[in-house]
Design a protein around this motif. Structure first.
Motif, mmCIF file in Angstrom:
data_model
loop_
_atom_site.group_PDB
_atom_site.id
_atom_site.type_symbol
_atom_site.label_atom_id
_atom_site.label_comp_id
_atom_site.label_asym_id
_atom_site.label_seq_id
_atom_site.Cartn_x
_atom_site.Cartn_y
_atom_site.Cartn_z
ATOM 1 N N CYS A 9 76.477 4.709 14.582
ATOM 2 C CA CYS A 9 77.239 4.070 15.654
ATOM 3 C C CYS A 9 78.225 4.992 16.359
ATOM 4 O O CYS A 9 78.973 4.533 17.220
ATOM 5 N N TRP A 10 78.261 6.284 16.009
ATOM 6 C CA TRP A 10 79.263 7.148 16.630
ATOM 7 C C TRP A 10 79.095 7.205 18.148
ATOM 8 O O TRP A 10 80.093 7.241 18.897
ATOM 9 N N ARG A 29 89.493 8.237 13.760
ATOM 10 C CA ARG A 29 90.783 7.861 13.172
ATOM 11 C C ARG A 29 90.903 6.349 13.089
ATOM 12 O O ARG A 29 91.401 5.797 12.097
ATOM 13 N N PHE A 30 90.441 5.672 14.136
ATOM 14 C CA PHE A 30 90.429 4.210 14.134
ATOM 15 C C PHE A 30 89.571 3.685 12.987
ATOM 16 O O PHE A 30 89.963 2.768 12.250
ATOM 17 N N VAL A 31 88.385 4.280 12.837
ATOM 18 C CA VAL A 31 87.467 3.853 11.776
ATOM 19 C C VAL A 31 88.093 4.064 10.407
ATOM 20 O O VAL A 31 88.027 3.190 9.527
ATOM 21 N N GLN A 32 88.707 5.222 10.196
ATOM 22 C CA GLN A 32 89.308 5.523 8.899
ATOM 23 C C GLN A 32 90.453 4.579 8.559
ATOM 24 O O GLN A 32 90.732 4.334 7.383
ATOM 25 N N ASN A 33 91.122 4.037 9.579
ATOM 26 C CA ASN A 33 92.272 3.175 9.347
ATOM 27 C C ASN A 33 91.892 1.707 9.150
ATOM 28 O O ASN A 33 92.778 0.863 8.977
ATOM 29 N N THR A 45 82.598 -4.821 15.723
ATOM 30 C CA THR A 45 81.260 -5.394 15.783
ATOM 31 C C THR A 45 80.188 -4.320 15.740
ATOM 32 O O THR A 45 79.153 -4.461 15.071
ATOM 33 N N VAL A 46 80.437 -3.211 16.463
ATOM 34 C CA VAL A 46 79.480 -2.105 16.496
ATOM 35 C C VAL A 46 79.446 -1.371 15.160
ATOM 36 O O VAL A 46 78.378 -1.019 14.645
ATOM 37 N N LEU A 47 80.620 -1.139 14.591
ATOM 38 C CA LEU A 47 80.728 -0.355 13.360
ATOM 39 C C LEU A 47 80.025 -1.039 12.191
ATOM 40 O O LEU A 47 79.239 -0.402 11.466
ATOM 41 N N PHE A 48 80.299 -2.304 11.999
ATOM 42 C CA PHE A 48 79.759 -3.011 10.838
ATOM 43 C C PHE A 48 78.412 -3.643 11.200
ATOM 44 O O PHE A 48 78.310 -4.839 11.458
ATOM 45 N N GLN A 58 81.228 -7.882 10.118
ATOM 46 C CA GLN A 58 80.844 -8.010 11.519
ATOM 47 C C GLN A 58 81.116 -9.425 12.023
ATOM 48 O O GLN A 58 81.593 -9.618 13.154
ATOM 49 N N ARG A 59 80.843 -10.401 11.187
ATOM 50 C CA ARG A 59 81.097 -11.793 11.572
ATOM 51 C C ARG A 59 82.592 -12.029 11.786
ATOM 52 O O ARG A 59 83.006 -12.727 12.717
#
Length: 262
Positions: free
Chosen positions: A84-85, A61-65, A176-179, A196-197
Motif C-alpha cells: 500500500c505504500w 511516520r504516520f503508519v508507525q504511530n 482503510t488503505v493500510l489495513f 479496516q472496518r
C-alpha cells in the motif's frame, strides 16, 4: 488503436524522413497521436522527488504511530506497507497539494538513431527495436509513465481537492488503505479486517458529525478511494524516484525506513 493502424501504413523510414519537416508530435507518442500512449516525465524531477520523498517519510511516520499497526508482527507490517505504500503516497501528495507538472518525453526518431550509431561506428538498429540505452541503464528498466497513467494520478488529486478532504478524513482513508485484509500471505487476517472496518466506521461517524447536510459524502470519499486501485506502484517509483536515485528496490528501502526511527 485506429491511429496506430494508420501510422503502420506510412511507417517506412523514407516516409518518416520526407515528413521530417512537418510537426512530429505523433513521434513523441510512440507513433500514436491519440495521446493515451504519450510518454511523460516530470518537468522538475529534483523538486518532485524531494517532495515525494518527504511525503513518503511522513506517510511511514504516520503508519508507525498507529498503535494497532505496531502490535502486528514485523513481517505482517512489511507485507502491508509493501502493498500500500504507493496509494498511501498518492494520498499524501493530494493532502499536501503537491502538483504534478509534466512534459512530453520524445523518443529518438529512426533517422536520429541511424545517424548516431553510424557516428559511433555501430550498426544501425533494426526497425522496431528499442533505442540504445544510456550507460548504467538496465535493459529491463521500466518505460516512462504514459499520459493515461499520469492522468489517473492527477484525476485522483483533483477529486480529493474538489471534495476539500480534511486532515481527519485523510487519516481514516489511509487507515482503510493500510489495513487491507485481502492480501495473500497475511496471518492476522481477521484482526486486520477489524481494523479496516474500524477505520471506515470512524470515517462515517466523522462525516455524519461534520457534514450533516451532505449525506452522500461518505460514499463520495470511498468512490474516490477506489480510484487508487488503478494506480501502479511501479509507475509511482518510476515517476518520483528513478529520475534522481536510479533503479531502486522499493522493498529494501521500505524495510529500512520502517525499521528506522523516522
Amino acid at each position: 488503436c485506429r491511429c496506430c493502424a494508420e501510422s503502420r501504413r506510412h511507417g517506412s523510414i523514407l516516409y518518416n524522413i520526407l515528413r521530417s519537416e512537418e510537426p512530429r508530435r505523433w513521434q513523441a507518442s510512440r507513433g500514436c497521436p491519440c495521446g493515451s500512449r504519450r510518454l511523460l516525465a516530470l518537468r522538475s524531477p529534483q523538486a518532485a522527488c524531494k517532495a515525494a520523498s518527504a511525503v513518503l517519510v511522513k506517510t511511514l511516520r504516520f503508519v508507525q504511530n498507529v498503535p494497532c499497526f505496531q502490535e502486528l508482527p514485523l513481517d505482517e507490517q512489511l507485507l502491508l506497507v509493501r502493498s500500500c505504500w504507493a496509494p498511501l503516497l498518492v494520498l499524501g501528495l493530494a493532502q499536501d497539494r503537491v502538483h504534478l507538472e509534466t512534459v512530453e518525453s520524445a523518443e529518438p526518431s529512426m533517422l536520429q538513431r541511424i545517424l548516431t550509431t553510424r557516428r559511433q561506428g555501430e550498426q544501425p538498429p533494426p526497425r522496431g527495436t528499442a533505442p540504445a540505452r544510456t550507460p548504467g541503464e538496465s535493459s529491463s528498466s521500466p518505460p516512462l509513465p504514459s499520459a493515461a497513467e499520469i492522468q489517473t494520478i492527477k484525476g485522483f488529486q483533483a477529486k480529493c481537492w474538489s471534495l476539500d478532504v480534511s486532515t481527519k478524513e485523510y487519516a481514516y482513508l489511509k487507515g482503510t488503505v493500510l489495513f487491507n485484509p485481502d492480501l495473500p500471505g497475511l496471518q492476522c487476517t481477521q484482526y486486520i479486517e477489524g481494523l479496516q472496518r474500524e477505520a471506515q466506521q470512524a470515517l462515517n461517524e466523522h462525516v455524519r458529525l461534520i457534514h450533516r447536510g451532505d449525506e452522500a459524502r461518505f460514499t463520495k470519499l470511498n468512490v474516490v478511494l477506489s480510484l487508487l486501485r488503478s494506480i501502479n506502484a511501479n509507475v509511482i517509483a518510476e515517476l518520483f524516484f528513478r529520475p534522481i536515485i536510479g533503479t531502486v528496490n522499493m522493498d529494501d528501502m521500505l524495510l529500512e525506513m520502517l525499521c528506522a526511527k523516522l
